[in-house]
Design a protein around this motif. Structure first.
Motif, short mmCIF file in Angstrom:
data_model
loop_
_atom_site.label_atom_id
_atom_site.label_comp_id
_atom_site.label_asym_id
_atom_site.label_seq_id
_atom_site.Cartn_x
_atom_site.Cartn_y
_atom_site.Cartn_z
N LEU A 285 0.84 -1.20 0.00
CA LEU A 285 0.00 0.00 0.00
C LEU A 285 0.87 1.25 0.00
O LEU A 285 0.60 2.22 -0.73
N THR A 286 1.95 1.24 0.80
CA THR A 286 2.86 2.38 0.88
C THR A 286 3.47 2.69 -0.49
O THR A 286 3.54 3.86 -0.91
N LYS A 287 3.89 1.65 -1.20
CA LYS A 287 4.46 1.83 -2.54
C LYS A 287 3.40 2.37 -3.51
O LYS A 287 3.69 3.23 -4.34
N HIS A 288 2.19 1.85 -3.38
CA HIS A 288 1.09 2.28 -4.25
C HIS A 288 0.78 3.76 -4.09
O HIS A 288 0.48 4.47 -5.07
N LEU A 289 0.85 4.27 -2.86
CA LEU A 289 0.51 5.66 -2.57
C LEU A 289 1.42 6.64 -3.31
O LEU A 289 1.04 7.80 -3.53
N LEU A 290 2.60 6.18 -3.71
CA LEU A 290 3.51 7.04 -4.46
C LEU A 290 2.89 7.46 -5.80
O LEU A 290 3.19 8.53 -6.33
N ILE A 291 2.03 6.59 -6.35
CA ILE A 291 1.36 6.89 -7.62
C ILE A 291 0.51 8.15 -7.49
O ILE A 291 0.50 9.03 -8.36
N HIS A 292 -0.19 8.26 -6.36
CA HIS A 292 -1.07 9.40 -6.13
C HIS A 292 -0.30 10.66 -5.72
O HIS A 292 -0.81 11.77 -5.85
N SER A 293 0.92 10.48 -5.21
CA SER A 293 1.71 11.63 -4.76
C SER A 293 2.20 12.47 -5.93
O SER A 293 2.43 13.68 -5.80
N GLY A 294 2.41 11.81 -7.10
CA GLY A 294 2.90 12.52 -8.27
C GLY A 294 4.41 12.71 -8.27
O GLY A 294 4.99 13.23 -9.23
N VAL A 295 5.07 12.31 -7.22
CA VAL A 295 6.53 12.44 -7.12
C VAL A 295 7.20 11.35 -7.96
O VAL A 295 6.87 10.17 -7.84
N LYS A 296 8.17 11.77 -8.77
CA LYS A 296 8.88 10.82 -9.62
C LYS A 296 10.39 10.99 -9.39
O LYS A 296 11.02 11.89 -9.94
N ASN A 297 10.92 10.12 -8.56
CA ASN A 297 12.34 10.22 -8.18
C ASN A 297 13.25 9.25 -8.92
O ASN A 297 14.47 9.30 -8.75
N PHE A 298 12.67 8.36 -9.73
CA PHE A 298 13.48 7.35 -10.41
C PHE A 298 13.58 7.67 -11.90
O PHE A 298 12.58 7.71 -12.61
N LYS A 299 14.82 7.90 -12.34
CA LYS A 299 15.07 8.34 -13.72
C LYS A 299 15.81 7.28 -14.53
O LYS A 299 16.76 6.67 -14.06
N CYS A 300 15.39 7.10 -15.77
CA CYS A 300 16.05 6.16 -16.67
C CYS A 300 17.28 6.84 -17.26
O CYS A 300 17.19 7.91 -17.87
N ASP A 301 18.45 6.22 -17.09
CA ASP A 301 19.69 6.81 -17.59
C ASP A 301 19.76 6.81 -19.11
O ASP A 301 20.50 7.60 -19.70
#
Length: 315
Positions: A280-296
């Motif tokens: 659930l904690t991981k899922h909530l990141l979807i709603h937060s809109g925060v994107k901290n993981f970038k494809c090199d």
């Protein structure tokens, strides 16, 4: 004459080592033996040595097994009357001896004397099993029980066994459901203070426990201990449903929920249900809109690491 001086209250003989005063010279002489370290009176039964003959005489009563002095409060028996008198102070609740360092009160002078070794910082007693040092023999003896594996204290509620009585006492708070310690950060309640204190480390961000294998840091020692099982390669917990093996019990327990179909964790944003809290904690990141993981490779951003990993498979 000497008897009269003893009752007069006049104390003209002072110990040059600690400053204690005495009415009679021979009392001072006996007292000085404490500082000399000389113990000339030896018990033939156990070999223990004493500075004074009367101390040896009292000690020998322990080997006689005769206990004629009984406490009317709890029924406990004692070999000598002075031990009973000291014991009665426990029931009286009177604590006249105060530690100047921390303010802790004690009912008996010798209890205070033992306690003072904690503040001295001197730890001369070493555990041969793990090398840990202790200031007092009683603390070392309690610690040695951990290595013995003997668990004599059982919880009547759930049957769980404990090495030390204090651990059982703390555990019983779990069953009492009384939780007086509340975390101001997240509102979580705790039944005993040490659990609450350990929890606060999570919010502090301090991580003093480092894994020697991979360098990962942890806020609590027990989390490091659990983590080390990953490097050991030992997996003693097997899922009967799919055969998957796990290194520690909590990972196994979380996994079993997958097969149970039970989903008690609900997302307040979209109503989606999850079997595990971390999902659930991981899922909530979807709603937060925060994107901290970038494809090199292409620079695309992702909210979750697992989404980034899947994307990278394309490249």
């Amino acid at each position: 004459m000497q008897h009269a001086v003893a009752h007069s209250g006049v104390k003209n003989f002072m110990c040059n080592v600690c400053g204690k005063l005495f009415s009679l010279k021979h009392h001072l002489a006996e007292h000085l033996l404490i500082h000399s370290g000389v113990k000339n009176f030896k018990c033939d039964v156990c070999g223990r040595q004493f500075r004074r003959k009367n101390k040896l005489a009292r000690h020998l009563l322990n080997h006689s097994r005769v206990k004629n002095f009984k406490c009317d409060e709890c029924g406990k028996l004692f070999h000598v009357k002075s031990n009973l008198a000291n014991h009665l102070l426990i029931h009286s609740g009177v604590k006249n001896f105060k530690c100047d360092e921390c303010g802790k009160l004690f009912g008996l002078r010798h209890k205070l004397a033992k306690h003072l070794s904690v503040h001295s910082g001197v730890k001369n007693l070493k555990c041969d099993e793990c090398g840990k040092l202790f200031a007092r023999k009683s603390h070392l003896n309690q610690h040695l029980l951990i290595h013995s594996g003997v668990k004599n204290f059982r919880c009547d509620e759930c049957g769980k066994l404990f090495v030390q009585k204090c651990n059982l006492t703390q555990h019983l708070l779990v069953h009492s459901r009384v939780k007086n310690f509340k975390c101001d950060e997240c509102g979580k309640l705790f039944g005993h203070k040490n659990s609450f204190t350990r929890h606060l480390v999570i919010h502090s961000g301090v991580k003093n426990f480092k894994c020697d294998q991979c360098g990962k840091l942890f806020g609590q020692k027990n989390n490091l201990t659990k983590h080390l099982l990953i490097h050991s390669g030992v997996k003693n917990f097997k899922c009967d449903e799919c055969g998957k093996l796990f290194g520690h019990k909590n990972s196994f327990t979380r996994h079993v929920l997958i097969h149970s179909g039970v989903k008690n964790f609900k997302c307040d944003q979209c109503g989606k249900l999850f079997g595990q809290k971390n999902s659930l904690t991981k899922h909530l990141l979807i709603h937060s809109g925060v994107k901290n993981f970038k494809c090199d490779e292409c620079g695309k951003l992702f909210t979750r690491k697992c989404d980034l990993s899947q994307h990278c498979l394309i490249h």
